[in-house]
Scaffold this motif. Structure first.
Motif, mmCIF file in Angstrom:
data_model
loop_
_atom_site.group_PDB
_atom_site.id
_atom_site.type_symbol
_atom_site.label_atom_id
_atom_site.label_comp_id
_atom_site.label_asym_id
_atom_site.label_seq_id
_atom_site.Cartn_x
_atom_site.Cartn_y
_atom_site.Cartn_z
ATOM 1 N N SER A 1 0.821 -1.223 0.000
ATOM 2 C CA SER A 1 0.000 0.000 0.000
ATOM 3 C C SER A 1 0.854 1.272 0.000
ATOM 4 C CB SER A 1 -0.949 0.002 1.199
ATOM 5 O OG SER A 1 -0.210 0.129 2.398
ATOM 6 N N THR A 2 2.146 1.152 0.262
ATOM 7 C CA THR A 2 3.030 2.329 0.309
ATOM 8 C C THR A 2 3.671 2.632 -1.041
ATOM 9 O OG1 THR A 2 4.935 1.015 0.984
ATOM 10 C CG2 THR A 2 3.579 1.958 2.748
ATOM 11 N N LEU A 3 3.409 1.795 -2.039
ATOM 12 C CA LEU A 3 4.032 1.950 -3.354
ATOM 13 C C LEU A 3 3.835 3.355 -3.921
ATOM 14 C CD1 LEU A 3 5.637 -0.011 -5.151
ATOM 15 C CD2 LEU A 3 3.549 -0.398 -6.424
ATOM 16 N N LYS A 4 2.599 3.835 -3.908
ATOM 17 C CA LYS A 4 2.283 5.159 -4.471
ATOM 18 C C LYS A 4 2.962 6.283 -3.686
ATOM 19 C CE LYS A 4 -0.744 4.766 -7.931
ATOM 20 N NZ LYS A 4 -0.083 4.783 -9.218
ATOM 21 N N THR A 5 2.977 6.188 -2.347
ATOM 22 C CA THR A 5 3.589 7.267 -1.551
ATOM 23 C C THR A 5 5.103 7.301 -1.739
ATOM 24 O OG1 THR A 5 3.529 5.836 0.405
ATOM 25 C CG2 THR A 5 1.774 7.468 0.207
ATOM 26 N N ILE A 6 5.718 6.134 -1.896
ATOM 27 C CA ILE A 6 7.161 6.092 -2.160
ATOM 28 C C ILE A 6 7.440 6.727 -3.527
ATOM 29 C CG2 ILE A 6 9.142 4.587 -2.633
ATOM 30 C CD1 ILE A 6 8.006 2.636 -0.531
ATOM 31 N N GLU A 7 6.630 6.359 -4.520
ATOM 32 C CA GLU A 7 6.790 6.913 -5.862
ATOM 33 C C GLU A 7 6.657 8.439 -5.833
ATOM 34 O OE1 GLU A 7 4.944 6.289 -10.348
ATOM 35 O OE2 GLU A 7 3.690 5.806 -8.609
ATOM 36 N N LYS A 8 5.650 8.937 -5.126
ATOM 37 C CA LYS A 8 5.409 10.387 -5.038
ATOM 38 C C LYS A 8 6.588 11.093 -4.341
ATOM 39 C CE LYS A 8 1.330 12.963 -4.817
ATOM 40 N NZ LYS A 8 1.315 12.750 -6.219
ATOM 41 N N ALA A 9 7.130 10.478 -3.281
ATOM 42 C CA ALA A 9 8.268 11.069 -2.560
ATOM 43 C C ALA A 9 9.487 11.184 -3.476
ATOM 44 C CB ALA A 9 8.600 10.236 -1.327
ATOM 45 N N ILE A 10 9.713 10.181 -4.312
ATOM 46 C CA ILE A 10 10.851 10.219 -5.244
ATOM 47 C C ILE A 10 10.627 11.308 -6.294
ATOM 48 C CG2 ILE A 10 12.094 8.929 -7.031
ATOM 49 C CD1 ILE A 10 11.523 6.395 -5.304
ATOM 50 N N GLN A 11 9.382 11.413 -6.785
ATOM 51 C CA GLN A 11 9.067 12.428 -7.806
ATOM 52 C C GLN A 11 9.258 13.843 -7.272
ATOM 53 O OE1 GLN A 11 5.064 11.209 -8.751
ATOM 54 N NE2 GLN A 11 5.702 10.126 -10.598
ATOM 55 N N PRO B 1 10.480 7.802 -11.443
ATOM 56 C CA PRO B 1 10.325 6.399 -11.064
ATOM 57 C C PRO B 1 9.322 5.678 -11.964
ATOM 58 C CG PRO B 1 9.238 7.835 -9.470
ATOM 59 C CD PRO B 1 9.922 8.713 -10.463
ATOM 60 N N GLN B 2 9.567 4.393 -12.208
ATOM 61 C CA GLN B 2 8.632 3.573 -12.977
ATOM 62 C C GLN B 2 8.000 2.565 -12.026
ATOM 63 O OE1 GLN B 2 11.886 2.498 -15.183
ATOM 64 N NE2 GLN B 2 11.907 4.414 -16.299
ATOM 65 N N ASN B 3 6.676 2.668 -11.897
ATOM 66 C CA ASN B 3 5.919 1.841 -10.975
ATOM 67 C C ASN B 3 5.146 0.800 -11.782
ATOM 68 O OD1 ASN B 3 3.992 0.789 -9.246
ATOM 69 N ND2 ASN B 3 3.421 2.754 -8.358
ATOM 70 N N ASP B 4 5.410 -0.501 -11.518
ATOM 71 C CA ASP B 4 4.677 -1.535 -12.257
ATOM 72 C C ASP B 4 3.595 -2.199 -11.407
ATOM 73 O OD1 ASP B 4 5.941 -3.334 -10.583
ATOM 74 O OD2 ASP B 4 7.052 -4.362 -12.164
ATOM 75 N N GLY B 5 3.278 -1.589 -10.268
ATOM 76 C CA GLY B 5 2.243 -2.130 -9.394
ATOM 77 C C GLY B 5 2.794 -2.996 -8.274
#
Length: 184
Positions: A72-82, A90-94
């Motif tokens: 569930s933290t995938l999106k928040t980690i991605e947003k923090a990197i962005q 970052p490339q998020n594959d789910g």
């Protein structure tokens, strides 16, 4: 009684250690997990470093893979990197996040080199400030008659020798990082 330079030397060592850690976070075209150390993620109201929320792997020289322990933290980690100053999309594959490090351009290398030199100068200033503090302590001890003038001169010389040693070390560390960046 001569000045005990041990504590001042420790402060100088610590300044250089912090500088080394800061240099490790500079993106040099190679995948290095240290670039993520300054990035924190809001995890249940707490600013948490990425490496405490996920497994960080380096499968090849240009890629970092982040595998969150809590999906569930995938999106928040991605947003923090962005939103960080990392400069990589970052490339998020789910399931995982991939960071691909492009080759550095000549212009970017020169910018990084200038940034490294500036950081090196800041560390040198910090080392010189430690020297100033030590010399003020010597003058204070002389004033209180805790040391003779000769002892004051000897103490100030040993503090200057330490300062020279650590400034030279800053130059060596700076030159090594610049060489690393320019040779990628």
């Amino acid at each position: 009684m001569k000045l005990n330079t041990k504590e001042y030397e420790e402060k100088m060592k610590k300044s250089i250690a912090v500088y080394g850690q800061e240099l490790a976070t500079i993106r040099a075209g190679r995948a290095n997990p240290a670039v993520l150390e300054k990035i924190t993620v809001d995890y249940f109201g707490t600013a948490t470093p990425i490496n405490q929320m996920a497994e960080v792997k380096v499968p090849d020289a240009r890629t970092i893979v982040i595998v969150p322990w809590d999906a569930s933290t995938l999106k928040t980690i991605e947003k923090a990197i962005q939103t960080s100053d990392l400069g990589i999309q970052p490339q998020n594959d789910g399931k995982i996040i991939r960071l691909s490090f492009p080759q550095l351009t000549e212009e970017r290398r020169k910018d990084l080199s200038k940034q490294i030199q500036k950081m090196g100068e800041e560390v040198k200033v910090a080392v010189r400030n430690i020297r100033r503090d030590a010399n003020e302590k010597c003058k204070e001890m002389k004033k209180k008659s805790e040391m003779t003038e000769d002892e004051q001169k000897q103490s100030e010389k040993s503090v200057q020798d330490l300062t020279d040693k650590y400034i030279k070390e800053v130059d060596v560390v700076t030159a090594a990082k610049e060489k690393e960046i320019m040779s990628i």
